[in-house]
Design an enzyme around this catalytic site. Structure first.
Site, PDB file in Angstrom:
ATOM      1  N   ARG A 190      -8.913   3.677  -3.770  1.00 47.54           N
ATOM      2  CA  ARG A 190      -8.720   2.220  -3.806  1.00 47.54           C
ATOM      3  C   ARG A 190      -9.984   1.479  -3.386  1.00 47.54           C
ATOM      4  O   ARG A 190     -10.261   0.388  -3.887  1.00 47.54           O
ATOM      5  CB  ARG A 190      -7.566   1.823  -2.898  1.00 47.54           C
ATOM      6  CG  ARG A 190      -6.247   2.212  -3.501  1.00 47.54           C
ATOM      7  CD  ARG A 190      -5.113   1.819  -2.617  1.00 47.54           C
ATOM      8  NE  ARG A 190      -3.853   2.005  -3.309  1.00 47.54           N
ATOM      9  CZ  ARG A 190      -2.694   2.195  -2.700  1.00 47.54           C
ATOM     10  NH1 ARG A 190      -2.631   2.213  -1.384  1.00 47.54           N
ATOM     11  NH2 ARG A 190      -1.601   2.346  -3.399  1.00 47.54           N
ATOM     12  N   LYS A 220      15.149   9.023  -9.237  1.00 43.59           N
ATOM     13  CA  LYS A 220      16.402   8.267  -9.336  1.00 43.59           C
ATOM     14  C   LYS A 220      16.465   7.280 -10.488  1.00 43.59           C
ATOM     15  O   LYS A 220      15.519   6.528 -10.716  1.00 43.59           O
ATOM     16  CB  LYS A 220      16.616   7.489  -8.037  1.00 43.59           C
ATOM     17  CG  LYS A 220      16.933   8.396  -6.882  1.00 43.59           C
ATOM     18  CD  LYS A 220      17.265   7.571  -5.679  1.00 43.59           C
ATOM     19  CE  LYS A 220      17.738   8.440  -4.545  1.00 43.59           C
ATOM     20  NZ  LYS A 220      17.730   7.714  -3.291  1.00 43.59           N
ATOM     21  N   GLY A 244       2.699   5.552  -8.452  1.00 44.59           N
ATOM     22  CA  GLY A 244       2.206   6.511  -7.469  1.00 44.59           C
ATOM     23  C   GLY A 244       2.159   7.968  -7.862  1.00 44.59           C
ATOM     24  O   GLY A 244       1.089   8.573  -7.954  1.00 44.59           O
ATOM     25  N   GLY A 277       4.348  -0.275  -7.720  1.00 47.27           N
ATOM     26  CA  GLY A 277       5.354  -1.310  -7.958  1.00 47.27           C
ATOM     27  C   GLY A 277       4.838  -2.417  -8.864  1.00 47.27           C
ATOM     28  O   GLY A 277       5.575  -2.910  -9.727  1.00 47.27           O
TER      29      GLY A 277
END
Ligand code: AMP
Length: 418
Positions: free
Chosen positions: A34, A220, A376, A399
């Site tokens: 990053r 999920k 991620g 996200g």
């Protein structure tokens, strides 16, 4: 305004970066991706003869916390930029303001963690567990009020604003979005990283070459439902894999043993299958699995049909038949989006499926497809397998990327474009 058009000579730029890097227990940076990602922007500002006031968050502190101090990364930032970066022990207060004011062309100042202040996120802190709704509302109102002062103060340090923090672009925080309104259109812009991210997302949303295939993995259905529904309106092929597989298998009456499953999402799985049919989307699910007799890398394993998993066993990756089917679809695609592994890729013995998906994407990319990998775990996957160089774009956003692909307007992006 674009960063390339802007001349920073003699200007002070407030640059919001995402230096939220992982640190070990001795505060050594374990992955500086990053930080490196923000270098082109910072170097351009300094090379132009501007000065950079660098703001970031680190972790999720609930107040001033030594562990989350950005001073831990200062030395490495010096090395990356090749200059001695100054540090303000507090992003507010006299020290920060004085240091920002005294910055000379070619100099940089790193501010202490913006999230040491609740105002950065605009969420109240320290509320008692039994706080009443009234108390919660009052606390929220108070922090929103003081957030204005906080934002104004940050803005007052600089002549222009550069947002290069794609990872937090989906948050309407003080330094990622609200601050932009203190700068006119000619004095606010995306950094280079943000520009690249926005362009990559735009390509898979608005410049689609077909067939378009999305591979959604991970654990999920519930955490990916919105994006899956949105993708059903866009893609030709949707490969749903990873732990989500077993919710779909069980919903269709299959035997899944101990495999991960969301029992309250069985109807939803069937609905998604129906929707895919109605929209003419080729929904691809695994037909076989690599199963294990415990959730461990050293478990005994075998392959079996995805809907015939024996009691006491669980699916931890896809099997060879599914790998082949997925690869065929991927290789025939012209636009590809990959989010989430096909199995528990953290265990070496269950990486094969994810690796084969990655390799198929690389091959499709060689043949002219545009491939975007993000979120991620998929980034960790392509890095682990050394495939990052073979895909068109690896997003730094988790996200933020998913929300952008869901079709949501990201506050950090909107604030610059307004
Ligand atoms: P997500 O954060 O939703 O993208 O999910 C990523 C996680 O899903 C990784 O940590 C994987 O280990 C996990 N995962 C993938 N496949 C399975 C599976 N078959 N069983 C359990 N976990 C899985």
């Amino acid at each position: 305004m674009t960063i390339d058009q802007f001349n920073f000579a003699g200007k002070k730029a407030f640059v919001r970066v995402d230096f939220n890097v992982p640190l070990d227990e001795n505060f050594n940076i374990t992955d500086d991706t990053r930080m490196r990602a923000a270098l082109p922007t910072l170097k351009k500002i300094l090379a132009d003869g501007g000065s950079a006031i660098i703001g970031s968050h680190l972790g999720r502190p609930k107040g001033v916390t030594e562990k989350f101090s950005l001073k831990h990364i200062l030395k490495h930032l010096d090395e990356l930029l090749g200059i001695e970066v100054q540090f303000a022990n507090d992003c507010m207060g006299e020290e920060a303001a004085a240091k920002a004011a005294a910055l000379q062309p070619g100099e940089a100042l790193l501010l202490e963690n913006l999230r040491f202040y609740a105002e950065e996120e605009g969420k109240p802190r320290g509320l008692a567990d039994d706080a009443t709704d009234e108390e919660k509302a009052a606390a929220k109102k108070a922090v929103k009020e003081s957030q204005k002062e906080f934002t104004k103060k940050l803005a007052s340090y600089a002549d222009c604003y550069v947002n290069d923090a794609f990872g937090t672009a989906h948050r309407a925080h003080a330094s990622t979005a609200l601050i932009a309104k203190y700068f006119d259109k000619d004095n606010k812009m995306f950094g280079y990283l943000m520009e690249k991210e926005v362009k990559a997302v735009d390509k898979v949303l608005n410049d689609i070459h077909r067939p378009f295939t999305a591979i959604m993995g991970g654990s999920k259905v519930s955490s990916k439902i919105e994006i899956i529904e949105n993708l059903l309106n866009k893609v030709d092929n949707l490969i749903i894999t990873g732990g989500m597989t077993y919710t779909f298998t069980k919903a269709q009456g299959g035997k899944i043993g101990l495999s991960i499953c969301e029992d309250d999402k069985l109807d939803l799985a069937l609905e998604l299958m129906q929707k895919a049919k109605e929209k003419g989307v080729n929904l691809v699910l695994a037909t076989d699995a690599k199963i294990a007799d415990s959730f461990s890398n050293d478990a005994n394993t075998k392959f079996c049909k995805v809907n015939e998993i024996p009691d006491g066993w669980e699916g931890l990756d896809i099997g060879p038949e599914s790998e082949k089917a997925f690869a065929e679809v991927i290789k025939g695609s012209k636009t590809i989006l990959w989010n989430g592994p096909t199995g528990v890729f953290e265990f070496e013995n269950f990486t094969h499926g994810s690796r084969s998906v990655g390799e198929a994407i690389v091959e499709a990319t060689k043949n002219g497809a545009f491939s975007l990998v993000g979120g991620g775990d998929s980034v960790a996957c392509v890095n682990k397998f050394g495939l990052a160089g073979g895909v068109s774009y690896v997003s730094t956003g988790g996200g933020a990327l998913l929300e952008a692909i869901e079709g949501k307007v990201l506050p950090g992006i909107a604030a610059i474009n307004e």
